[in-house]
Each structure stands twice: as structure tokens, then as C-alpha cells.
Design a protein around this motif. Structure first.
Motif, PDB file in Angstrom:
ATOM      1  N   ASN A 156       0.922  -0.582   0.368  1.00 55.38           N
ATOM      2  CA  ASN A 156      -0.365   0.320   0.012  1.00 55.38           C
ATOM      3  C   ASN A 156       0.865   1.758   0.106  1.00 55.38           C
ATOM      4  N   ARG A 157       2.091   1.012  -0.177  1.00 49.73           N
ATOM      5  CA  ARG A 157       2.845   2.253   0.254  1.00 49.73           C
ATOM      6  C   ARG A 157       3.214   2.835  -1.189  1.00 49.73           C
ATOM      7  N   PRO A 158       3.186   4.094  -1.591  1.00 50.01           N
ATOM      8  CA  PRO A 158       3.148   4.941  -2.807  1.00 50.01           C
ATOM      9  C   PRO A 158       4.490   4.640  -3.300  1.00 50.01           C
ATOM     10  N   PRO A 159       5.033   3.896  -4.404  1.00 44.72           N
ATOM     11  CA  PRO A 159       6.669   4.260  -4.921  1.00 44.72           C
ATOM     12  C   PRO A 159       7.191   5.393  -4.481  1.00 44.72           C
ATOM     13  N   LEU A 160       8.544   5.434  -4.204  1.00 47.19           N
ATOM     14  CA  LEU A 160       9.064   6.824  -4.203  1.00 47.19           C
ATOM     15  C   LEU A 160       8.762   7.366  -5.504  1.00 47.19           C
ATOM     16  N   GLY A 161       8.836   7.754  -6.286  1.00 44.15           N
ATOM     17  CA  GLY A 161       8.633   8.115  -8.198  1.00 44.15           C
ATOM     18  C   GLY A 161       7.555   8.977  -7.840  1.00 44.15           C
ATOM     19  N   ALA A 162       6.503   8.331  -7.686  1.00 45.61           N
ATOM     20  CA  ALA A 162       5.220   8.919  -6.718  1.00 45.61           C
ATOM     21  C   ALA A 162       5.768   9.792  -5.860  1.00 45.61           C
ATOM     22  N   LEU A 163       5.615   9.567  -5.166  1.00 42.19           N
ATOM     23  CA  LEU A 163       6.688  11.129  -3.344  1.00 42.19           C
ATOM     24  C   LEU A 163       7.406  11.821  -4.272  1.00 42.19           C
ATOM     25  N   VAL A 164       8.091  11.729  -4.881  1.00 47.39           N
ATOM     26  CA  VAL A 164       8.885  12.467  -5.616  1.00 47.39           C
ATOM     27  C   VAL A 164       8.442  13.792  -7.040  1.00 47.39           C
ATOM     28  N   THR A 165       7.281  13.318  -7.035  1.00 46.60           N
ATOM     29  CA  THR A 165       6.726  13.873  -8.678  1.00 46.60           C
ATOM     30  C   THR A 165       5.566  14.937  -7.299  1.00 46.60           C
ATOM     31  N   LEU A 166       5.300  13.864  -6.646  1.00 50.17           N
ATOM     32  CA  LEU A 166       4.341  14.828  -6.121  1.00 50.17           C
ATOM     33  C   LEU A 166       4.807  15.732  -4.521  1.00 50.17           C
ATOM     34  N   SER A 167       5.945  15.794  -4.651  1.00 50.83           N
ATOM     35  CA  SER A 167       6.351  16.830  -3.928  1.00 50.83           C
ATOM     36  C   SER A 167       7.098  18.347  -4.414  1.00 50.83           C
ATOM     37  N   TRP A 168       7.658  17.713  -6.295  1.00 54.10           N
ATOM     38  CA  TRP A 168       7.857  18.571  -7.184  1.00 54.10           C
ATOM     39  C   TRP A 168       6.355  19.547  -7.153  1.00 54.10           C
ATOM     40  N   LEU A 169       5.270  18.833  -7.599  1.00 49.81           N
ATOM     41  CA  LEU A 169       3.946  19.573  -7.596  1.00 49.81           C
ATOM     42  C   LEU A 169       3.719  20.580  -6.672  1.00 49.81           C
ATOM     43  N   VAL A 170       3.833  19.917  -5.420  1.00 45.77           N
ATOM     44  CA  VAL A 170       2.938  21.101  -4.221  1.00 45.77           C
ATOM     45  C   VAL A 170       4.431  22.292  -4.046  1.00 45.77           C
ATOM     46  N   VAL A 171       5.589  22.104  -4.382  1.00 45.03           N
ATOM     47  CA  VAL A 171       6.395  22.568  -4.233  1.00 45.03           C
ATOM     48  C   VAL A 171       6.588  23.930  -5.054  1.00 45.03           C
ATOM     49  N   PHE A 172       6.313  23.518  -6.371  1.00 47.81           N
ATOM     50  CA  PHE A 172       7.163  24.172  -7.723  1.00 47.81           C
ATOM     51  C   PHE A 172       5.745  24.776  -8.210  1.00 47.81           C
ATOM     52  N   VAL A 173       4.129  24.255  -7.772  1.00 48.35           N
ATOM     53  CA  VAL A 173       3.003  24.796  -8.699  1.00 48.35           C
ATOM     54  C   VAL A 173       2.002  24.897  -7.587  1.00 48.35           C
ATOM     55  N   ALA A 174       1.516  23.895  -6.542  1.00 49.64           N
ATOM     56  CA  ALA A 174       0.310  23.914  -5.750  1.00 49.64           C
ATOM     57  C   ALA A 174       0.522  25.518  -4.775  1.00 49.64           C
TER      58      ALA A 174
END
Length: 295
Positions: free
Chosen positions: A4-22
Motif C-alpha cells: 500500500n506504500r506509494p512508490p518513491l517516484g510518485a512521492l517525488v513527483t507529488l512533492s515537486w508539484l506541491v512545491v513548484f505548482v501548488a
């Protein structure tokens, strides 16, 4: 490993979107509802303590002014028209180029792609300045037209809407060609050959086979051109005339000259809202196109 743990790539992508978009979008929206103040930065605190209470300094006046003021309406209209014209011309010019590259022998495709992306190796600002020299009355373009006898006097192209459109199409054309080529290069050649073997004319094959299959690239390339073209500032400022009011120029004036950060943020917020509609439409069309191809 936890399933159930999200893959590392998804976490990196989500963090990038939060920091640089949201986060930047949220900051712009907060500024849009702020109040101008005579301080550095020139905006009143959104929240502050006053007499033991938490007071919010929020107002919608700047958004209302942006939507009602004829100057801002004209800036939005000019920017929208210019972005649409740039996108349409890039599609009309870029599609045949991408199609020709996709049909070229494999050993030549790299050379053609290199030529397509070659402008990216030079500074965007330097390329725009180079067009000033090309388009001026005494520039090479007018000299060529005079030498060929096409005109009997220099054509005043520089500092006109035509110059803005020409330089914008030149600057954004690679943004259309690359995604368009990526789709056209993967077209199943057997379908095109089968249609030709069955007696279909090239125009009919293009309309019924090539164009529907290339729709995802056409939409993606158009979006990549339209989004930055809507807020373009450098090209209209350098090769356009001062009478043409564009969104990018108005944003610059409000933010840096008038130091009216809330109004500038309101302009940016409205422009971003305008981009949501075509983005959602393109996304829906691309999903439908992929579903049609897979079917």
C-alpha cells in the motif's frame, strides 16, 4: 515491502508539484485578495493580531477591477487573440514539418530534429534581438525584397502586430514540432499502406487515418504553444509597438512600476483561470483519442 506504500517516484513527483505548482499558485491567490500598502513588500499583512483578535485583511476589489476595467479587458483580448493566432500558425507550419521528419529515412531524422531544436541553443532574448535587425527598414529582409523588385520601398514590419506574430511563431514553433513528431513517428505504417493499397487517395488517407491518429500530438503541441504565448512579454515589448496593450506588459507595469502587487496577482489569477478551460478540453480530447486508438 508494503504493497500500500506509494512508490518513491510518485512521492517525488507529488512533492515537486506541491512545491513548484501548488504553493506558488496559492501565494498568487493570496496576493490577489490582499491590500496594497506603503511598505516593503507593498502589501498589507493578510493576517495580524489587533487588540487580542486575529484580523484578516482580505478584499476582492482587485479581482473586480481586473474584470471590469476596459484596459485590462483589452489586454486579455489582445493576448488571447495573439495566442490563438500563434497556435494556429504553428500548427499549420509545424504539422507538415513534423510529418516530413517522421517520414524521412531513420538516419536523417536525427539531423532534422537537430535543426528543429537548434534555436534552443541560443538565448531566447538574443534570438528576439536578432529579429529586430532582420525586420528593420534597412535590414536584410527589406534589402532582399527591394533587390528582387517585389517592393519599391522598405516595408515597415518592425514594431507592428505582424512582427510580433512572426517572431512568436518562430520562437514557439519547436514546442509544436517536437510533440507532434513524437506522435507521428509512432503511426502504424501498415495502416497507411493498407489504405493506399485499397485505392484510397492520399488526401483521404490523411483525413481518415493520419489526422485522427495524430490528434494527441496536435492537441499537446497546441497547448504547449498557447499557454506561454498567452502571457508573452519579451517579444511584444521588443518588436511590437507601444499602442498594442498585451497581458504580459500590463503585468510587468503593475508589478514593477506601479508596485501594485495585488492587482498584478489578480491579473495572473484570471489568466490562469482562462487557461484551465482549454487545458481540460485538451485533456478530454486526448483521452478520447487514446481510447479510439486502443479500440
Amino acid at each position: 515491502m508494503n504493497a500500500n506504500r506509494p512508490p518513491l517516484g510518485a512521492l517525488v513527483t507529488l512533492s515537486w508539484l506541491v512545491v513548484f505548482v501548488a504553493v506558488p499558485v496559492a501565494l498568487v491567490l493570496m496576493l490577489a485578495f490582499g491590500e496594497t500598502a506603503d511598505r516593503i513588500p507593498p502589501i498589507a499583512p493578510l493576517l495580524e493580531h489587533s487588540h487580542g483578535h486575529l484580523v484578516a485583511h482580505l478584499t476582492g476589489n482587485h479581482l473586480g477591477e481586473v474584470l471590469r476595467d476596459p484596459l485590462y479587458q483589452l489586454a486579455f483580448a489582445n493576448a488571447l487573440r495573439n495566442a490563438v493566432e500563434t497556435t494556429v500558425l504553428c500548427a499549420l507550419i509545424g504539422f507538415p514539418i513534423a510529418y516530413a521528419i517522421a517520414l524521412a529515412p531513420e538516419r536523417r531524422r536525427r539531423v532534422y530534429l537537430l535543426l528543429a531544436i537548434l534555436p534552443f541553443w541560443t538565448s531566447f532574448l538574443m534570438r528576439t534581438y536578432a529579429w529586430i535587425g532582420l525586420l528593420r527598414d534597412s535590414g536584410p529582409l527589406n534589402q532582399l525584397l527591394l533587390a528582387m523588385g517585389i517592393v519599391d520601398r522598405p516595408v515597415h514590419i518592425l514594431y507592428s502586430p505582424a512582427a510580433v506574430l512572426l517572431v512568436m511563431v518562430y520562437s514557439y514553433l519547436p514546442f509544436f514540432i517536437l510533440p507532434m513528431y513524437a506522435v507521428l513517428e509512432k503511426l502504424p505504417r501498415d495502416l497507411l499502406e493498407a489504405a493506399s493499397d485499397l485505392g484510397a487517395r492520399p488526401a483521404y488517407v490523411f483525413r481518415t487515418v493520419t489526422l485522427p491518429l495524430s490528434l494527441p500530438g496536435l492537441l499537446a503541441g497546441s497547448l504547449l504553444v498557447f499557454v506561454p504565448a498567452l502571457g508573452e512579454y519579451i517579444i511584444p515589448d521588443l518588436v511590437g509597438n507601444s499602442d498594442t496593450i498585451m497581458l504580459g506588459g500590463v503585468l510587468w507595469t503593475e508589478f514593477f512600476e506601479n508596485r501594485d502587487w495585488p492587482t498584478a496577482a489578480a491579473l495572473a489569477a484570471v489568466a490562469s483561470t482562462l487557461l484551465i478551460v482549454p487545458t481540460l478540453i485538451v485533456r478530454q480530447r486526448m483521452a478520447q483519442a487514446r481510447a479510439g486508438v486502443s479500440a
